[in-house]
Design a protein around this motif. Structure first.
Motif, PDB file in Angstrom:
ATOM      1  N   TYR A   1      37.120  50.732  38.696  1.00 14.61           N
ATOM      2  CA  TYR A   1      37.147  51.486  39.947  1.00 14.61           C
ATOM      3  C   TYR A   1      37.920  50.732  41.018  1.00 14.61           C
ATOM      4  CZ  TYR A   1      33.450  54.449  38.043  1.00 14.61           C
ATOM      5  OH  TYR A   1      32.730  55.322  37.271  1.00 14.61           O
TER       6      TYR A   1
ATOM      7  N   GLN B   1      44.067  58.642  43.770  1.00 17.99           N
ATOM      8  CA  GLN B   1      43.428  57.879  44.842  1.00 17.99           C
ATOM      9  C   GLN B   1      43.980  58.335  46.197  1.00 17.99           C
ATOM     10  OE1 GLN B   1      40.965  55.693  44.442  1.00 17.99           O
ATOM     11  NE2 GLN B   1      41.021  55.573  42.226  1.00 17.99           N
TER      12      GLN B   1
ATOM     13  N   LEU C   1      33.625  53.159  45.750  1.00 14.96           N
ATOM     14  CA  LEU C   1      34.172  52.890  44.430  1.00 14.96           C
ATOM     15  C   LEU C   1      34.767  54.210  43.957  1.00 14.96           C
ATOM     16  CD1 LEU C   1      31.123  50.984  42.908  1.00 14.96           C
ATOM     17  CD2 LEU C   1      33.275  49.961  43.665  1.00 14.96           C
ATOM     18  N   SER C   2      36.050  54.218  43.602  1.00 11.41           N
ATOM     19  CA  SER C   2      36.660  55.470  43.150  1.00 11.41           C
ATOM     20  C   SER C   2      37.481  55.227  41.890  1.00 11.41           C
ATOM     21  CB  SER C   2      37.514  56.097  44.254  1.00 11.41           C
ATOM     22  OG  SER C   2      38.545  55.228  44.652  1.00 11.41           O
ATOM     23  N   TYR C   3      37.413  56.222  41.005  1.00  9.92           N
ATOM     24  CA  TYR C   3      38.081  56.134  39.705  1.00  9.92           C
ATOM     25  C   TYR C   3      38.937  57.377  39.512  1.00  9.92           C
ATOM     26  CZ  TYR C   3      38.695  56.594  34.668  1.00  9.92           C
ATOM     27  OH  TYR C   3      39.236  56.764  33.424  1.00  9.92           O
TER      28      TYR C   3
END
Length: 175
Positions: free
Chosen positions: A145, A107, A96-98
């Protein structure tokens, strides 16, 4: 009143820490309580290692990683095709990336760093459909995310240490 005092103390501490360095990295963990899948209760928690990059008090980028292998009860969330892909990985990270501002840390920058570490992005739509139904998905605002899998194919044995190096920040390891 006690809550207000607690929050003011936290903000003061963060402000004091950020005064000494405009860029900081925070690490922690969080877990999602077990779940139910196909009428089977999963009592094990889904644990994530969290790394956050801040500029002063502003969260620029955050990544939450959970290692899922074929022994995990959450492996059942994958479709049979996804399971085949995950089995082919020497290390698999549910990610999960924000990113707040892609002009600072994007990203794409994160994925390039992961590529340097031997990980390739894979889409896991069946797993995501089940994950989005978890009761804590909305409570923790996880819809903000980007979610995907990261697959490492190399046969190098040992720890899977992942190093991330963004401009303006010290190199850090994410696990």
């Amino acid at each position: 009143m006690r809550k207000l005092l607690f929050y003011l103390t936290i903000v003061t501490l963060l402000a004091t820490c950020s005064h000494s360095s405009k860029h900081s990295i925070q690490k922690g963990t969080f877990t999602l309580d077990g779940s139910v899948y196909n009428e089977q209760h999963i009592s094990k928690d889904l644990s994530f290692n969290v790394t956050s990059w801040y500029q002063e008090l502003t969260l620029l980028f955050e990544v939450q990683l959970s290692r899922i292998n074929h022994d995990s009860p959450f492996f059942k969330w994958f479709s049979s095709y996804e399971q085949k892909i995950v089995r082919s990985c020497t290390d698999f990270l549910f990610t999960l990336s924000y990113s707040l501002n892609p002009r600072k840390i994007s990203q794409e920058m994160f994925l390039k760093q992961m590529d340097k570490n031997g990980y390739q992005k894979i889409l896991i739509p069946q797993f995501m459909a089940v994950f989005k139904m978890h009761p804590e998905f909305d409570k923790r605002a996880l819809g903000l995310y980007k979610a995907y899998g990261l697959c490492k194919k190399s046969k190098i044995l040992g720890k899977n240490i992942v190093k991330i190096d963004y401009p303006g920040f010290v190199e850090t390891q994410v696990q």
